[in-house]
Design an enzyme around this catalytic site. Structure first.
Site, PDB file in Angstrom:
ATOM      1  N   LYS A  91       1.196  -1.177   0.191  1.00 43.61           N
ATOM      2  CA  LYS A  91      -0.192   0.101  -0.105  1.00 43.61           C
ATOM      3  C   LYS A  91       0.590   1.105   0.022  1.00 43.61           C
ATOM      4  O   LYS A  91       0.390   2.508  -0.712  1.00 43.61           O
ATOM      5  CB  LYS A  91      -0.375  -0.175   1.051  1.00 43.61           C
ATOM      6  CG  LYS A  91      -1.596  -0.528   1.211  1.00 43.61           C
ATOM      7  CD  LYS A  91      -3.243  -1.007   2.670  1.00 43.61           C
ATOM      8  CE  LYS A  91      -3.687  -2.539   2.492  1.00 43.61           C
ATOM      9  NZ  LYS A  91      -4.425  -2.978   3.320  1.00 43.61           N
ATOM     10  N   GLN A  96      -4.381  -1.810   9.762  1.00 46.24           N
ATOM     11  CA  GLN A  96      -4.329  -2.819   9.025  1.00 46.24           C
ATOM     12  C   GLN A  96      -5.179  -3.759   9.773  1.00 46.24           C
ATOM     13  O   GLN A  96      -4.866  -3.526  11.202  1.00 46.24           O
ATOM     14  CB  GLN A  96      -2.944  -3.066   8.733  1.00 46.24           C
ATOM     15  CG  GLN A  96      -2.869  -4.750   8.473  1.00 46.24           C
ATOM     16  CD  GLN A  96      -3.680  -4.507   6.770  1.00 46.24           C
ATOM     17  OE1 GLN A  96      -3.425  -3.422   5.722  1.00 46.24           O
ATOM     18  NE2 GLN A  96      -3.749  -5.904   6.124  1.00 46.24           N
ATOM     19  N   ASP A 156     -11.813   2.857   4.264  1.00 49.44           N
ATOM     20  CA  ASP A 156     -11.342   1.347   3.805  1.00 49.44           C
ATOM     21  C   ASP A 156     -12.680   1.471   3.919  1.00 49.44           C
ATOM     22  O   ASP A 156     -13.476   0.117   3.621  1.00 49.44           O
ATOM     23  CB  ASP A 156     -10.732   0.986   5.055  1.00 49.44           C
ATOM     24  CG  ASP A 156     -10.128  -0.174   4.700  1.00 49.44           C
ATOM     25  OD1 ASP A 156      -9.527  -0.402   3.736  1.00 49.44           O
ATOM     26  OD2 ASP A 156      -9.526  -0.329   6.050  1.00 49.44           O
TER      27      ASP A 156
END
Length: 296
Positions: free
Chosen positions: A57, A101, A124
């Site tokens: 990422k 994460q 997200d």
């Protein structure tokens, strides 16, 4: 009669196109306003797979000109400390997206941490308010979850009709199954969710014009479960042992690719299908978040 083979949906190529579109927009923002989108990536602990995702990422951000803010915390960080960190990022004007994460260590309640992320920076798409708006007619969430958004983008960019089609989603996780079924509903598909308690899943999957497989079970969906000509999006990433490989394993999806590709009209490979799209959508969400603030 020779069996026709499915058109392979190349997620890598589509993601590459999207990333160059993003890079162009980031350049424009920078030239016009002197600012670039910023993404904070928070990782707790040293899980190998999480580290790999996070590095991917961060590298992707650099490629399109998005500034990435790295927050690496130890495995035993107290939940309160992590939440304080999230609040600091919420109030940092250079940060337009915050990604924590998952999975988090056992002692931290995921819900508390995700709920602490400002809805304006929830790239997200997992904030309960964003998921709630996704579930409602006539409401638009600020962000869509990256993998489901990527699945729909693959369908749209491959010219596959969604409206009025029968779609079956296999799996009901918060990360993929549930939001992708809500997204398909929003796109006017008729949606059925198949899960571990579904009776005769094969018969249901066989009726689908669109199959989204996100069950996390290697090659669970067989070729004869697929309706001829259907579009198959395989979200599964399962490691199965393969002594011929140096690593000792290879990655397969939830769909038996060899069989299904003889029946389906369209199919995504694993790897190289949905995976690259997830990261591309994360970048796109970060850009969209930045444009709401910078472009004012």
């Amino acid at each position: 009669m020779a069996s026709p083979t499915a058109k392979i949906i190349d997620g890598k190529a589509i993601a590459h196109t999207i990333r160059s579109e993003i890079a162009d927009e980031v350049r424009l923002l920078s030239e016009k306003h002197g600012k670039v989108p910023g993404l904070a990536v928070v990782i707790v602990g040293v899980r190998k797979d999480s580290q790999t995702y996070v590095n991917m990422k961060r590298k992707a951000c650099a490629e399109v000109g998005i500034k990435s803010f790295d927050v690496d915390l130890p495995e035993d960080v107290p939940e309160a400390h992590l939440i304080t960190k999230v609040h600091q990022l919420n109030s940092d004007p250079q940060v337009h997206g915050i990604l924590v994460q998952l999975p988090l260590p056992k002692h931290i309640k995921e819900e508390n941490v995700l709920g602490a992320i400002s809805i304006d920076k929830d790239v997200d798409g997992f904030h309960p308010l964003n998921i709630g708006k996704l579930a409602m007619k006539g409401r638009e969430p600020l962000f869509l979850p990256c993998t489901p958004k990527g699945c729909l983008e693959l369908l749209v960019r491959s010219g596959i009709k969604i409206k009025g089609q029968r779609a079956v989603v296999v799996g009901r996780s918060n990360i993929v199954g549930l939001p992708v079924s809500l997204l398909l509903l929003k796109a006017d598909a008729t949606v059925t969710t198949v899960h571990s308690h579904t009776k005769d899943p094969e018969a249901i999957i066989k009726e689908a014009d669109i199959v989204i497989a996100a069950a996390g079970q290697a090659c669970m969906i067989k070729g004869d479960w697929i309706k001829p000509g259907a579009a198959v999006i395989d979200v599964g990433t399962n490691a199965v042992s393969d002594p011929s490989r140096k690593s000792g394993y290879r990655l397969v999806g939830d769909v038996d690719f060899a069989e299904a590709s003889k029946v389906a009209g369209f199919i995504t490979p694993v790897p190289g299908g949905v995976g690259p799209m997830t990261v591309a959508m994360l970048l796109k969400n970060t850009l969209e978040g930045a444009k709401r603030v910078i472009g004012q």
